[in-house]
Design an enzyme around this catalytic site. Structure first.
Site, PDB file in Angstrom:
ATOM      1  N   GLY A  14       0.825  -1.209  -0.045  1.00  0.00           N
ATOM      2  CA  GLY A  14      -0.075   0.029  -0.133  1.00  0.00           C
ATOM      3  C   GLY A  14       0.729   1.263   0.163  1.00  0.00           C
ATOM      4  O   GLY A  14       0.605   2.386   0.751  1.00  0.00           O
ATOM      5  N   LEU A  73       1.567   3.402  -2.059  1.00  0.00           N
ATOM      6  CA  LEU A  73       1.125   4.823  -2.677  1.00  0.00           C
ATOM      7  C   LEU A  73      -0.162   5.405  -2.185  1.00  0.00           C
ATOM      8  O   LEU A  73      -0.605   6.209  -2.788  1.00  0.00           O
ATOM      9  CB  LEU A  73       0.553   4.513  -4.385  1.00  0.00           C
ATOM     10  N   GLY A  74      -0.554   4.797  -0.923  1.00  0.00           N
ATOM     11  CA  GLY A  74      -1.744   5.383  -0.270  1.00  0.00           C
ATOM     12  C   GLY A  74      -1.206   6.756   0.670  1.00  0.00           C
ATOM     13  O   GLY A  74      -0.043   7.254   0.628  1.00  0.00           O
ATOM     14  N   GLN A  75      -2.166   6.939   1.473  1.00  0.00           N
ATOM     15  CA  GLN A  75      -1.887   8.220   2.142  1.00  0.00           C
ATOM     16  C   GLN A  75      -0.850   8.012   3.270  1.00  0.00           C
ATOM     17  O   GLN A  75      -0.090   8.873   3.261  1.00  0.00           O
ATOM     18  CB  GLN A  75      -3.135   8.449   2.951  1.00  0.00           C
ATOM     19  N   ARG A 112      -1.331  -1.428  -8.153  1.00  0.00           N
ATOM     20  CA  ARG A 112      -1.260  -0.731  -9.301  1.00  0.00           C
ATOM     21  C   ARG A 112      -0.588   0.565  -9.217  1.00  0.00           C
ATOM     22  O   ARG A 112      -0.375   1.103  -8.097  1.00  0.00           O
ATOM     23  CB  ARG A 112      -2.653  -0.759 -10.002  1.00  0.00           C
ATOM     24  N   ASN A 159      -0.073  -7.535  -5.258  1.00  0.00           N
ATOM     25  CA  ASN A 159      -1.724  -7.422  -4.721  1.00  0.00           C
ATOM     26  C   ASN A 159      -1.625  -8.274  -3.586  1.00  0.00           C
ATOM     27  O   ASN A 159      -1.380  -9.659  -3.640  1.00  0.00           O
ATOM     28  CB  ASN A 159      -2.529  -8.065  -5.820  1.00  0.00           C
ATOM     29  N   TYR A 193     -14.938  -2.871   8.381  1.00  0.00           N
ATOM     30  CA  TYR A 193     -13.520  -2.578   8.435  1.00  0.00           C
ATOM     31  C   TYR A 193     -13.077  -2.591  10.086  1.00  0.00           C
ATOM     32  O   TYR A 193     -12.189  -3.280  10.291  1.00  0.00           O
ATOM     33  CB  TYR A 193     -13.487  -0.746   8.120  1.00  0.00           C
ATOM     34  N   LYS A 200     -10.295  -5.138  11.713  1.00  0.00           N
ATOM     35  CA  LYS A 200      -9.376  -4.557  12.471  1.00  0.00           C
ATOM     36  C   LYS A 200      -9.074  -5.382  13.824  1.00  0.00           C
ATOM     37  O   LYS A 200      -7.979  -5.681  14.186  1.00  0.00           O
ATOM     38  CB  LYS A 200      -9.466  -3.183  12.660  1.00  0.00           C
TER      39      LYS A 200
END
Ligand code: VAH
Length: 318
Positions: free
Chosen positions: A8, A10-12, A36, A54, A143, A147
């Site tokens: 992940g 390229l995420g926040q 991606r 992935n 979610y 968690k």
């Protein structure tokens, strides 16, 4: 020397964490990965190795870990709260099968694992104020379910297989590099963009809704500090409550008004994300993190607002 794989990336969180980790551990020791390629991450793509991974494909993940002799996996790839309610099956698949694959590869290849939980791991029956480190966890979002299950799965892999798993329960994270994707706390990021562009913001979270929040530099500090903490001092390991502040929309608006006096806030509440926010704590007790590994956030609301507005003015060319 650590050889880190960030999922992940390229995420926040991942986009800033990857660059920060490369400064600490060296560009060649931090492999960025994402499902991606996305626009707008040229610095990250050019400063070190990037792999398409992935996390629901365990074989692909294992190949990348072995190819680069990874010994630490920072697992950030996840579906967040609001998207998780729209697509619960996808959230289960990515958040649970993805984590299972990461833990299995870590077990087989002797990797340490850091993966964040969230305040979403708490629900309506959890004490809302100064939420304890150890307390009831009955979330009512997919979610949140993933968690809580993730916290337990990471504990299991530590106790059963000796995998060095560590994690924190993040509050809402605010940053200017990469927009968050599909969360409930995202309003606290968008408000700064709109304050600069339009001098007004319409909040999808209702007046009076207090939630724990943190500025991204403090979140990155939490990850790196816990990653390098003395394991003999860790009692909780996989789900440390961490927070830096707790505020409601009116309070972040007041902080913005100290710099942009004409800023106006109004409301158009999204019932789905409001219901999620209402089920989360108002404030966390983060004393365990402070005692066990020296958690000590630097940014309060006004310091974050000042930095966010300064950095976004440059980013937006205003
Ligand atoms: C979300 N930003 O809103 C995430 C986070 C505590 C909130 O987990 O879903």
């Amino acid at each position: 020397m650590r050889k880190i794989l960030v999922t992940g990336a390229l995420g926040q969180i991942g986009s800033e964490l990857t660059m920060g980790l490369r400064k600490i551990y060296g560009n060649d020791n931090v492999i960025a990965s994402s499902r991606r390629i996305k626009e707008g991450h040229e610095d990250l793509m050019e400063s070190g190795v990037f792999e398409i991974v992935n996390v629901t494909d365990g074989k692909q993940l294992a190949e990348v870990v072995r190819k680069h002799k990874v010994n630490t996996i920072i697992h950030l790839a996840a579906i967040l709260s609001a998207v998780g309610e729209e697509k619960p099956a996808l959230a289960w698949d990515v958040n649970m099968n993805g984590l299972y694959n990461v833990l299995e590869v870590a077990r087989e290849e002797n990797c340490a694992v850091f993966t964040p939980s969230s305040i979403a791991a708490f629900g309506d029956s959890t004490p809302k104020d100064n939420t304890p480190q150890d307390t009831i966890q009955r979330p009512n979002t997919m979610y949140g379910v993933t968690k809580v299950a993730g916290e337990l799965l990471c504990d299991y892999y530590y106790h059963k297989f000796g995998v060095d798993t560590r994690g924190v329960r993040f509050p809402g994270l605010i940053s200017y590099e990469t927009l968050p994707g599909g969360g409930t706390t995202d309003y606290a990021v968008h408000i700064y963009y709109d304050a600069l562009k339009n001098k007004k913001y319409t909040s999808f979270i209702a007046k009076g809704t207090k939630m724990d929040m943190m500025y991204m530099p403090d979140a990155l500090d939490a990850i790196t500090k816990l990653l390098e903490a003395d394991p003999s001092k860790l009692i909780h390991r996989n789900a440390f409550n961490v927070t830096a502040m707790s505020f409601e929309p009116e309070e972040i608006a007041a902080s913005i008004k100290k710099i942009i006096p004409e800023f106006e806030l109004d409301y158009d509440v999204d019932p789905v994300r409001q219901a999620i926010a209402d089920s989360w704590p108002n404030s966390l007790d983060d004393s365990a993190a402070r005692e066990e590994w020296g958690w000590d956030p630097k940014y309060d609301l006004d310091a974050m607002t000042k930095d966010m507005l300064e950095k976004l003015k440059i980013k937006l060319g205003l």
